[in-house]
Design an enzyme around this catalytic site. Structure first.
Site, PDB file in Angstrom:
ATOM      1  N   GLY A   5      -3.760   2.685  -3.319  1.00 14.10           N
ATOM      2  CA  GLY A   5      -4.503   2.469  -2.083  1.00 14.10           C
ATOM      3  C   GLY A   5      -5.923   2.084  -2.449  1.00 14.10           C
ATOM      4  CD  GLN A   6      -8.680   4.056  -6.051  1.00 14.21           C
ATOM      5  OE1 GLN A   6      -8.183   3.391  -6.948  1.00 14.21           O
ATOM      6  NE2 GLN A   6      -9.681   4.882  -6.231  1.00 14.21           N
ATOM      7  CG  HIS A   7      -6.449  -0.758   0.200  1.00 15.71           C
ATOM      8  ND1 HIS A   7      -5.813  -0.346   1.330  1.00 15.71           N
ATOM      9  CD2 HIS A   7      -5.478  -0.918  -0.726  1.00 15.71           C
ATOM     10  CE1 HIS A   7      -4.522  -0.271   1.112  1.00 15.71           C
ATOM     11  NE2 HIS A   7      -4.280  -0.594  -0.145  1.00 15.71           N
ATOM     12  CB  ALA A   8     -10.366   0.366   4.831  1.00 14.43           C
ATOM     13  CE  LYS A  60      -4.612   2.160   4.434  1.00 11.31           C
ATOM     14  NZ  LYS A  60      -5.615   1.557   5.292  1.00 11.31           N
TER      15      LYS A  60
END
Ligand code: TYD
Length: 139
Positions: free
Chosen positions: A51-54, A100
């Site tokens: 994830g590590q993104h929106a 996230k």
């Protein structure tokens, strides 16, 4: 601004009988959007953070259909919430514009993701600072 209060955990009905369990997920009925895309993540171990993104546009529902994992969600106010995905009939609805991170994958983890859009890499925010800036601008 979308906040962690807009997330929702979902308990799906189990249509089980002596032959085993069955879970049905219908778009706009069991999840609050029309399902345009399905993908699943497996083979990630407990050291991996995904994830590590929106996403600017896409809403998601995450379900660990096998094994377990955790998802940490952060909103534009930097409030956080962690969901333990640990049952095949339990999911979490994550609207767009939430950061996230998925982690703590068990060896048998299969994380099923339902999405409200077809894939478009340009709607991903992969910089945390950029996410905070855009989330706060939408207040
Ligand atoms: P990525 O978004 O990094 O996965 P995660 O959020 O689970 O850590 O996606 C990994 C790769 O897969 C990346 O090259 C983009 C591609 N991808 C698609 O082509 N379509 C999709 O629907 C998704 C989710 C990813």
């Amino acid at each position: 601004m979308v906040t962690i209060n807009d997330m929702k955990t979902i308990q799906f009905s189990q249509l089980g009988d002596e032959r085993g369990h069955l879970v049905v997920i219908e778009g706009e009925k069991d999840v609050p959007f029309d399902i345009k895309r399905v993908f699943y993540i497996y083979g990630s171990d407990e050291k991996v953070v995904r994830g590590q993104h929106a996403n600017r546009i896409t809403d998601f529902v995450l379900i660990n259909v096998s094994g377990t994992s955790k998802v940490r969600v952060v909103d534009g106010n930097e409030n956080q919430y962690v969901v333990n995905l640990d049952r095949p009939h339990y999911g979490v609805y994550l609207p767009h514009m939430l950061w996230k991170d998925m982690y703590d994958f068990s060896p048998d983890s299969v994380l099923l993701v339902l999405a409200s859009t077809h894939y478009d890499g340009s709607e991903y925010l992969r910089s945390y600072d950029e996410f905070l800036k855009e989330a706060r601008a939408s207040e």
